[in-house]
Design an enzyme around this catalytic site. Sequence first.
Site, PDB file in Angstrom:
ATOM      1  N   HIS A  24       0.872  -1.196   0.000  1.00 42.30           N
ATOM      2  CA  HIS A  24       0.000   0.000   0.000  1.00 42.30           C
ATOM      3  C   HIS A  24       0.900   1.234   0.000  1.00 42.30           C
ATOM      4  CE1 HIS A  24      -3.763   2.221   1.635  1.00 42.30           C
ATOM      5  NE2 HIS A  24      -2.869   3.148   1.280  1.00 42.30           N
ATOM      6  N   HIS A  26       1.483   5.393  -1.859  1.00 42.54           N
ATOM      7  CA  HIS A  26       1.066   6.489  -2.740  1.00 42.54           C
ATOM      8  C   HIS A  26       2.314   7.062  -3.394  1.00 42.54           C
ATOM      9  CE1 HIS A  26      -3.007   6.551  -0.985  1.00 42.54           C
ATOM     10  NE2 HIS A  26      -2.362   6.153   0.103  1.00 42.54           N
ATOM     11  N   LYS A 110      -9.752  -0.683  -5.674  1.00 40.08           N
ATOM     12  CA  LYS A 110      -9.772  -0.019  -4.372  1.00 40.08           C
ATOM     13  C   LYS A 110     -11.102   0.675  -4.154  1.00 40.08           C
ATOM     14  CE  LYS A 110      -8.043   1.782  -0.565  1.00 40.08           C
ATOM     15  NZ  LYS A 110      -6.789   2.515  -0.312  1.00 40.08           N
ATOM     16  N   HIS A 147     -10.455   1.302   1.870  1.00 40.72           N
ATOM     17  CA  HIS A 147     -10.271   2.290   2.926  1.00 40.72           C
ATOM     18  C   HIS A 147     -11.514   2.141   3.801  1.00 40.72           C
ATOM     19  CE1 HIS A 147      -8.839   6.151   4.708  1.00 40.72           C
ATOM     20  NE2 HIS A 147     -10.073   6.077   5.172  1.00 40.72           N
ATOM     21  N   HIS A 185      -4.562  -0.400   5.948  1.00 38.53           N
ATOM     22  CA  HIS A 185      -4.093   0.447   7.062  1.00 38.53           C
ATOM     23  C   HIS A 185      -4.987   0.371   8.294  1.00 38.53           C
ATOM     24  CE1 HIS A 185      -7.009   3.106   5.217  1.00 38.53           C
ATOM     25  NE2 HIS A 185      -6.192   3.682   4.373  1.00 38.53           N
ATOM     26  N   ASP A 258       1.469   2.745   3.510  1.00 36.55           N
ATOM     27  CA  ASP A 258       0.606   3.906   3.308  1.00 36.55           C
ATOM     28  C   ASP A 258       1.437   5.186   3.254  1.00 36.55           C
ATOM     29  OD1 ASP A 258      -1.690   5.332   2.808  1.00 36.55           O
ATOM     30  OD2 ASP A 258      -2.306   5.430   4.907  1.00 36.55           O
TER      31      ASP A 258
HETATM   32  C1  NCD Z   1      -3.655   8.971   1.917  1.00 33.55           C
HETATM   33  C2  NCD Z   1      -3.216   9.994   0.863  1.00 33.55           C
HETATM   34  O1  NCD Z   1      -2.708  11.056   1.246  1.00 33.55           O
HETATM   35  O2  NCD Z   1      -3.386   9.723  -0.325  1.00 33.55           O
HETATM   36  N1  NCD Z   1      -3.661   9.615   3.205  1.00 33.55           N
HETATM   37  C3  NCD Z   1      -3.696   9.013   4.412  1.00 33.55           C
HETATM   38  O3  NCD Z   1      -3.791   9.723   5.421  1.00 33.55           O
HETATM   39  N2  NCD Z   1      -3.595   7.706   4.547  1.00 33.55           N
HETATM   40  C4  NCD Z   1      -4.977   8.400   1.542  1.00 33.55           C
HETATM   41  C5  NCD Z   1      -5.339   7.121   2.247  1.00 33.55           C
HETATM   42  O4  NCD Z   1      -4.632   6.128   2.164  1.00 33.55           O
HETATM   43  O5  NCD Z   1      -6.394   7.091   2.927  1.00 33.55           O
HETATM   44 ZN    ZN Z   2      -3.185   5.105   1.585  1.00 30.85          ZN
HETATM   45 ZN    ZN Z   3      -6.862   5.069   2.970  1.00 33.32          ZN
END
Ligand code: NCD
Ligand code: ZN
Ligand code: ZN
Length: 354
Positions: A24, A26, A110, A147, A185, A258
């Site tokens: 996971h 970003h 997702k 999520h 998460h 995450d």
């Molecule tokens: C994530 C993001 O910034 O894209 N932020 C977070 O607080 N985890 C989005 C997510 O995974 O929910």
């Molecule tokens: Zn995330």
């Molecule tokens: Zn998330």
Amino acid sequence: MTSAASQIESQTESLTITRPDDWHVHLRDNPLLPHTVAATAATFARAIVMPNLAPPVTTVELAEGYYQRIVQALPTGMSFEPLMVLYLTADTSPQEIAAAAAHPHVHAVKLYPAGATTNSAYGVRDPDAIDHLYAALEENDLPLLMHGEVIDPAVDIFDRERVFIERHLLRIREKFPALRMVLEHITTGDAVQFVLSQPKNTAATITPQHLMLNRNDLLAGGIRPHNYCLPILKRRTHQEALRQVITTNDARFFLGTDSAPHAQHAKETACGCAGCYSAPAALAFYATVFEECGALQHLEAFASHHGPDFYRLPRNTETVTLVRQPQTIPEAVDAYGTRIIPWQAGGTIPWSLA
Ligand code: NCD
Ligand code: ZN
Ligand code: ZN
């Protein structure tokens, strides 16, 4: 732990494990990609790449374009395979899900409840109104990542994960028993209990911040925007439930950082973004926590075995080595013009990647 016995027990000076994957992450998009891809690829062989771009990655065609941009951003000499994910909307068609399942680069879809988190506005308003899509996922054996928080403004933010499980997840789980799902998460003892109560096709990822921190670290003695993420940090008893379950070496729990970078100005402001940028030191954070929990011997399975087994991908064959050498997290990083404060900036942890 300060006793002589525990000091002798914690003599491990280096730890070589199968190269891990991040289930996971970003990576965002250009111009950040050369930075984020290099930071993740320095440790992880593969990563499940979250599709919450603006606009989101809702089709196989968009996922393939994003895949190409990531591969192009990978520095020469590094190896890394992005595992792409489709962003589910109420308008996603079962045909798109079948096409995703057949595509070599797409590995999951997702579910973002609309408005639950960063770039989730195009997400699903009612998770109980898309049963035809869960049916298509089950039929095509494509994992559903979630999520898991309700968006009902009447529900307290600290309860939103538990209420999502109660209101939606139990029903979806029961109606689609063969669907592989990952509750992403996780932050609560309720989520741990839910996963433990289910068969092996229900899994969860756990982040470094939810293992290392609780809501006091966000709110007590001053508000700390760099510890703000969603789902929000919970009370200590929930943190302890997460720390306990990683000591059991249960295959349903695996690594998902995450890691979610935002520009410094977007976090240090009156209405700051959610997300912790943990990628550069992620494995060392996990090693620190596993050691604190007396479970360093289970780090490899959590980081490198359980994830590929769940996704039905081969385990990696290379290795990485962690050494007991303190590292201090930089105060800031410059990602091609974007200033980002890494999670735990200025802090020191006992492990480093060799
Ligand atoms: C994530 C993001 O910034 O894209 N932020 C977070 O607080 N985890 C989005 C997510 O995974 O929910
Ligand atoms: Zn995330
Ligand atoms: Zn998330």
